[in-house]
Design a protein around this motif. Structure first.
Motif, PDB file in Angstrom:
ATOM      1  N   PHE A 242     -38.549  53.968  16.074  1.00  0.00           N
ATOM      2  CA  PHE A 242     -37.268  53.277  16.136  1.00  0.00           C
ATOM      3  C   PHE A 242     -37.463  51.782  16.390  1.00  0.00           C
ATOM      4  O   PHE A 242     -38.487  51.343  16.926  1.00  0.00           O
ATOM      5  CB  PHE A 242     -36.396  53.859  17.239  1.00  0.00           C
ATOM      6  N   VAL A 243     -36.434  51.034  16.030  1.00  0.00           N
ATOM      7  CA  VAL A 243     -36.397  49.585  16.253  1.00  0.00           C
ATOM      8  C   VAL A 243     -35.188  49.273  17.120  1.00  0.00           C
ATOM      9  O   VAL A 243     -34.058  49.618  16.766  1.00  0.00           O
ATOM     10  CB  VAL A 243     -36.293  48.820  14.918  1.00  0.00           C
ATOM     11  N   ASP A 244     -35.405  48.655  18.271  1.00  0.00           N
ATOM     12  CA  ASP A 244     -34.302  48.240  19.147  1.00  0.00           C
ATOM     13  C   ASP A 244     -34.079  46.748  18.975  1.00  0.00           C
ATOM     14  O   ASP A 244     -34.972  45.936  19.259  1.00  0.00           O
ATOM     15  CB  ASP A 244     -34.612  48.565  20.613  1.00  0.00           C
ATOM     16  N   ILE A 245     -32.906  46.397  18.523  1.00  0.00           N
ATOM     17  CA  ILE A 245     -32.615  45.008  18.179  1.00  0.00           C
ATOM     18  C   ILE A 245     -32.069  44.211  19.366  1.00  0.00           C
ATOM     19  O   ILE A 245     -31.794  43.018  19.250  1.00  0.00           O
ATOM     20  CB  ILE A 245     -31.616  44.974  16.999  1.00  0.00           C
ATOM     21  N   TYR A 246     -31.944  44.880  20.530  1.00  0.00           N
ATOM     22  CA  TYR A 246     -31.431  44.152  21.699  1.00  0.00           C
ATOM     23  C   TYR A 246     -32.210  44.593  22.930  1.00  0.00           C
ATOM     24  O   TYR A 246     -31.981  45.662  23.486  1.00  0.00           O
ATOM     25  CB  TYR A 246     -29.941  44.403  21.902  1.00  0.00           C
ATOM     26  N   SER A 247     -33.140  43.751  23.362  1.00  0.00           N
ATOM     27  CA  SER A 247     -34.019  44.123  24.470  1.00  0.00           C
ATOM     28  C   SER A 247     -34.445  42.881  25.243  1.00  0.00           C
ATOM     29  O   SER A 247     -34.415  41.762  24.714  1.00  0.00           O
ATOM     30  CB  SER A 247     -35.258  44.848  23.926  1.00  0.00           C
ATOM     31  N   GLY A 248     -34.851  43.110  26.480  1.00  0.00           N
ATOM     32  CA  GLY A 248     -35.434  42.050  27.289  1.00  0.00           C
ATOM     33  C   GLY A 248     -36.884  42.370  27.634  1.00  0.00           C
ATOM     34  O   GLY A 248     -37.451  41.789  28.573  1.00  0.00           O
ATOM     35  N   TYR A 249     -37.481  43.273  26.854  1.00  0.00           N
ATOM     36  CA  TYR A 249     -38.858  43.712  27.126  1.00  0.00           C
ATOM     37  C   TYR A 249     -39.822  42.531  27.141  1.00  0.00           C
ATOM     38  O   TYR A 249     -39.812  41.665  26.270  1.00  0.00           O
ATOM     39  CB  TYR A 249     -39.299  44.720  26.056  1.00  0.00           C
TER      40      TYR A 249
END
Length: 1015
Positions: A113-120
């Motif tokens: 999966f691709v998460d387009i909203y993260s602070g990783y």
């Protein structure tokens, strides 16, 4: 080895079994060593301390069901990867000779999966040294050639802050993610985001795109700067930043370098992501984007399903969180009564959001953002599927859509040759309830999520003991958490424990008995075998052979019906409409009509409404197809207009951070769901003039609205009306009661207030004279509009000396003050106001609540009216607005004012002050049908608004209101029962909490709250 089995019920192993086990473990260790070299080739730019051992991992995953993308699935196929990339896939894919072959029979392979909203990988934003007792901070304290406001952080680049973080990457990989778009979630303009993988490698090897998007929000974050202090200030700052960016492209040389504006302009070439906290903020963000030709990708808040037409109108792609709320613990009725029905309904309906977007054909991604525990991500996606989201759209929202938005579909988002080897191996279809996510490969690196479940051992087995007894055993559950039953006359629940190829079984022999068979052994390819003891502790040997493989139930038999949920309401509270009311022709018959015109009061008169306008006034009018409302014994008046209101405003009524904030606009923050709209309709109010507060000399721009309950913010606004702005005088402006820390902002005296006005309008005149290419200043634009009578002033005022002062300033700059509001010393200067052309909006009998009002008298309104000043009674208070008819009646008592003139102070006179008396304020043919049908004389304390019409639409009906209360009670009862059942089943619940709506007054800096339950 021996020690591992020295536990109750364990047996000594035979030599043959021990050898088999040792051999099995040796094979596992060898495979582990082979799998260790899965990374990409070592980077040549990094020196090697020792002997270089470049490894090139080549793997072939065979016999898998490969889900290439949301539309294409390949059965019994092979996936080949080399050096961190996919080289081949398909049923006929060639297996290289050097490949490590992994048999994936029965497994599924998906793109990660691709998460387009993260602070990783960002870490926490550094907070400034803000303290509540600190002096105001007017300019940014960011060092360097940056912009003036430290909430505009366009120059921030996530790639420069990014650090891989194995402890944070692991749970994200466990949720199925292989790639994330990460940025520093701090500020209004947050700079750029980087696209990175979740591999535990060096930063330089996992960054796929350094600047993949630009990020924005309505939250100023860690900024310690005072401006902006309200949502309307944030929006004004965004708007001004767009204009400054455009100007900066061709700036004069003397301006020098502004790295924030340079970055702002550079970042416009990237996908733009805007994070919001509410569905109406999504509309506001899109409106800003439309103003400047930018299409935002909107990261939603989870309640957008409540207004899908408005979401579709944005034409935006959305990023939807799946942090669905938990049920509320309403077991204690004392707690339950404080929980709003809207909160209960949101709990029930929030999981429908992704399905609502799919049904509306609005593109969207899914994100793990906002989840307290990322382990809940897959479970919540499955819940969204249960509530109507299709599995195909769910997968697309996690792969192709985000990758395409970020222009990275050539690298991630599907399984194709040439793309990164980012893929999941699952025990079954990834969104099925019992499927297990086994491995997540990122850039060719293997990350084990769960060892248990790699071999799906579920099915029916024939167990044969060395004493001749046989048993039929069924293993169900999920691959990683198998459940064992012994089949027979009674189905008995046993226990099974699997570790790699080792198995321990506990088989009961009779119902209710703890005694049974205790077996352990080795799982072979064709059969299981081992030793054990029976209920008398006698040793035995055993074998188990699969007689019937486990079969998942087909979709047709497994598919659950989507849970039943309540209906959407507009607005989303108990008093909302299930369907918005439509305009219709109406005939009100036999009422006492208060025309506010030269005809005065007309007894037993009919009023016909067509197309939202007053069409006829007279006796015995023909109804035709119009709805007939019997007004016999009742009174009909024009709708009440509140000239000074602070209802329906979101996140702050004051931008009090500076003395002049003419750039901020109430129009940007109208809240159409404020329950006070409905409550004031019940008091006969049909229009409200929404004002900025009184915290500064020149506040924000006003907005006139009609109380069109259930409509959007834009639909509430009165189109074509003249524009107003709020000024203020007195104690609030000079910060008299703001505490010791607020002694820095100019002005601190009433003398200084005059100088603020002189300076502001002098700057506006100079600004107007500047030639082409000037920097457009929204603050000065508004002041120039005042100079040219294109914007009109409503001024908060009390003391006669300051009232005179502002009129002198206005005379000096050749504009006039339209309305002095509050003006409790207006009776002292009424003649001067009349000569100046100023009107008055005042209270009926407020006084003695602060120093400035010591000279207030209840005759004030009547005396100003007698001099010829157009005078209105207004509220400045959501509660008082519901009784403005009674407030108007007080002048009859105090000054002998006529009933008709008293009613005009809350109808026609405010319409005149707002320049809309050609449309509102009286009952006249051609005017808007904004009407109130009263049960009694409208100036009586016994009068109730039975029906309130806005543009000919019955927006409030007292009889229907009684039905709504019954509906509310029934819906609350249903939802409380559903939540209690959720708790009984062991579902997660959260503590009941009261979430009050915003309610403001002139002087509120942080906002007030309502203290009763909002339905």
């Amino acid at each position: 080895m021996k020690k591992a089995f020295e536990k109750p019920g364990a047996l000594l192993w035979s030599h043959g079994l021990t050898y088999a086990l040792k051999r099995h473990r040796s094979q596992l260790m060898l495979l582990a060593l082979l799998l260790a070299g899965t990374g990409a080739s070592a980077q040549s730019t990094f020196p090697t301390n020792g002997i270089a051992e470049p490894k090139e991992g080549c793997y072939a995953f065979t016999h898998a069901t490969i889900v290439r993308d949301a539309q294409n699935t390949i059965a019994n196929a092979t996936l080949v990867i080399r050096d961190g990339k996919i080289t081949d896939l398909g049923p006929a894919a060639a297996i290289p000779k050097d490949a490590v072959v992994v048999d994936c029979k029965g497994k599924y392979i998906y793109p990660s999966f691709v998460d387009i909203y993260s602070g990783y990988g960002m870490g926490d934003a550094k907070k400034g040294g803000f303290a509540w007792n600190a002096a105001p901070q007017f300019l940014s304290n960011t060092k360097g050639a940056y912009g003036w406001n430290q909430a505009i952080k366009s120059e921030t680049d996530a790639v420069k802050l990014f650090n891989t973080d194995p402890s944070k990457a692991a749970p994200l990989r466990g949720a199925g993610f292989g790639t994330v778009l990460t940025h520093q979630q701090d500020g209004i303009a947050r700079g750029t985001a980087a696209l990175v993988t979740l591999a535990d490698e060096r930063e330089n090897t996992v960054i796929l795109r350094e600047k993949a998007a630009a990020a924005f929000s309505f939250d100023k974050g860690t900024s310690t700067q005072n401006y902006p202090s309200s949502l309307m200030g944030v929006i004004a700052l965004l708007r001004q930043s767009f204009l400054d960016g455009q100007w900066y492209k061709n700036r004069p040389a003397k301006e020098g370098v502004n790295l924030s504006l340079q970055a702002w302009n550079d970042n416009l070439q990237l996908p733009q992501i805007f994070a919001v906290t509410d569905k109406w903020e999504a509309v506001r963000a899109d409106k800003i984007g439309d103003e400047f030709g930018v299409q935002y990708i909107i990261k939603g808040a989870g309640n957008e399903y409540q207004r899908m037409n408005e979401m579709a109108a944005t034409k935006a792609t959305f990023i939807l969180p799946v942090n669905f709320p938990s049920a509320i613990d309403v077991e204690d009725p004392a707690d339950a009564r404080f929980v709003a029905l809207a909160d209960m309904k949101h709990w029930e309906m929030a999981p429908t959001e992704p399905a609502a977007f799919e049904k509306a054909n609005i593109p969207f991604c899914l994100t793990a953002a906002d989840l307290k525990d990322v382990k809940q991500f897959l479970a919540n996606v499955r819940k969204a599927i249960e509530y109507g989201l299709t599995e195909q759209k769910a997968l697309e929202a996690l792969t192709k859509t985000p990758a395409t938005l970020l222009k990275a579909y050539d690298k991630v988002g599907s399984l194709e040759p040439g793309k990164l080897a980012n893929f999941l191996i699952t025990s079954g279809p990834v969104f099925k309830e019992n499927s297990v996510l086994l491995q997540n490969w990122v850039q060719g690196n293997k990350y084990v999520i769960k060892n248990d479940g790699w071999n799906d051992l579920r099915g029916t087995y024939a167990v044969t003991l060395s004493n001749g007894n046989t048993y039929t055993v069924e293993i169900k559950g999920s691959p990683d958490k198998p459940q064992l039953s012994v089949l027979g006359k009674d189905t008995l629940s046993g226990k099974i424990d699997i570790t790699d190829k080792l198995v321990v079984l506990n088989l009961p022999q009779s119902k209710g008995s703890n005694a049974g068979l205790r077996l352990n052994g080795l799982i072979g390819q064709n059969q299981w075998m081992g030793t054990g003891v029976d209920s008398s502790n006698s040793s035995l040997k055993w074998t188990a052979v699969l007689s019937k493989p486990y079969q998942e139930k087909s979709d047709s038999t497994r598919k659950k019906h989507a849970p039943q949920v309540g209906e959407l309401l507009y607005p989303f509270n108990g008093y909302g409409w299930d369907k918005l009311p439509q305009q219709q022709d109406i005939l009100i018959k036999n009422a006492t009509v208060w025309t506010n015109e030269k005809d005065g009061k007309l007894e037993n008169t009919d009023v016909l409404i067509r197309g939202g306008k007053i069409a006829q006034i007279g006796k015995n009018l023909a109804a035709g197809n119009a709805r007939v409302i019997d007004g016999t014994g009742k009174h009909l008046s024009a709708g009440i207009i509140d000239e000074h209101s602070h209802i329906a405003i979101s996140k702050g009524v004051n931008e009090g951070s500076q003395s002049v904030t003419a750039e901020v606009r109430i129009a940007d923050v109208v809240n159409p769901e404020d329950v006070n709209i409905y409550r004031q309709l019940s008091g006969g109010v049909t229009a409200s003039h929404l004002l900025h507060g009184s915290a500064n000399a020149i506040g924000g721009q006003s907005q006139l609205i009609k109380l069109r309950w259930g409509q959007t913010a834009e639909e509430l606004k009165v189109a074509g009306a003249d524009q107003f702005i709020k000024f203020a005088l007195g104690e609030n402006v000079k910060q008299s009661n703001w505490g010791d820390r607020n002694t820095v902002r100019f002005p601190q005296t009433r003398m200084g207030v005059e100088q603020i006005y002189m300076d502001a309008f002098t700057r506006a005149r100079d600004y107007e004279k500047e030639g082409p290419g000037k920097r457009r200043d929204l603050e000065l634009d508004a002041l120039v509009e005042i100079l040219h009578s294109k914007r009109f002033i409503t001024c908060h005022s009390y003391v006669q000396s300051e009232i005179n002062m502002l009129m002198h300033v206005a005379d000096a700059f050749q504009f006039h003050v339209n309305t002095f509001t509050h003006i409790l010393e207006g009776y002292k200067v009424a003649d001067k106001m009349k000569a100046h052309g100023a009107g008055a909006g005042t209270f009926a009998d407020w006084w003695a609540y602060k120093m400035e009002v010591q000279d207030a008298i209840p005759q004030n309104a009547g005396l100003m009216s007698q001099v010829g000043v157009v005078t209105a009674i207004n509220s400045d208070d959501a509660e008082m607005a519901r009784r403005l008819n009674q407030e108007a009646a007080k002048s009859i008592k105090y000054t002998g004012m006529s009933e008709e003139d008293a009613l005009k102070m809350v109808t026609l006179n405010p319409a005149r002050l707002l320049h809309v008396d050609n449309r509102m304020g009286s009952i006249k043919v051609g005017k808007d049908a904004d009407l109130v049908l009263w049960s009694d004389d409208p100036l009586s304390i016994y009068a109730k608004a039975e029906k309130t019409l806005v543009d000919g639409i019955v927006e409030f009906d007292r009889d229907y209101d009684l039905q709504l209360r019954q509906r509310i009670a029934a819906e609350r009862s249903r939802l409380i029962s559903k939540m209690l059942n959720e708790k009984k089943k062991g579902g997660q619940v959260e503590k009941a909490a009261f979430h009050p709506d915003e309610m403001y007054h002139c002087e509120d800096l942080q906002g007030g709250h309502q203290h009763d339950v909002i339905q």
